[in-house]
Design a protein around this motif. Structure first.
Motif: not given
Length: 84
Positions: A17-31, A56-62
């Motif tokens: 899991d990851a957060g989308l907010s800049p201050d998220a405990d575990l922010p989402h990243d490209p990896a 760009q990275a989400l192309r083809g992802k469900r």
């Protein structure tokens, strides 16, 4: 992959899991976007934000939106009483 990744389940599923907010405990990243095959979001607005940030990275992802209502404020006492 991040070290906190959950081990494989008996069903062959690995989750994170990851957060989308800049201050998220575990922010989402490209990896994480590269690693995942399926993305679950709580609300449609989160799905749109995820698509905006990582188009760009989400192309083809469900992507699946669960539409879970947010009925509680942060740190609401009723949340502490929920059995986990």
């Amino acid at each position: 992959m991040r070290a906190r990744l959950a081990p494989f389940s008996p069903y062959g599923v690995q989750a994170d899991d990851a957060g989308l907010s800049p201050d998220a405990d575990l922010p989402h990243d490209p990896a994480l976007t590269d690693w995942a095959d399926v993305f679950f979001t709580t609300w449609r607005r989160q799905q749109k934000r995820l698509q905006t940030l990582f188009a760009q990275a989400l192309r083809g992802k469900r992507m699946i939106t669960l539409n879970i209502p947010d009925r509680f404020a942060a740190d609401h006492t009723a949340l502490a009483a929920l059995p986990i």
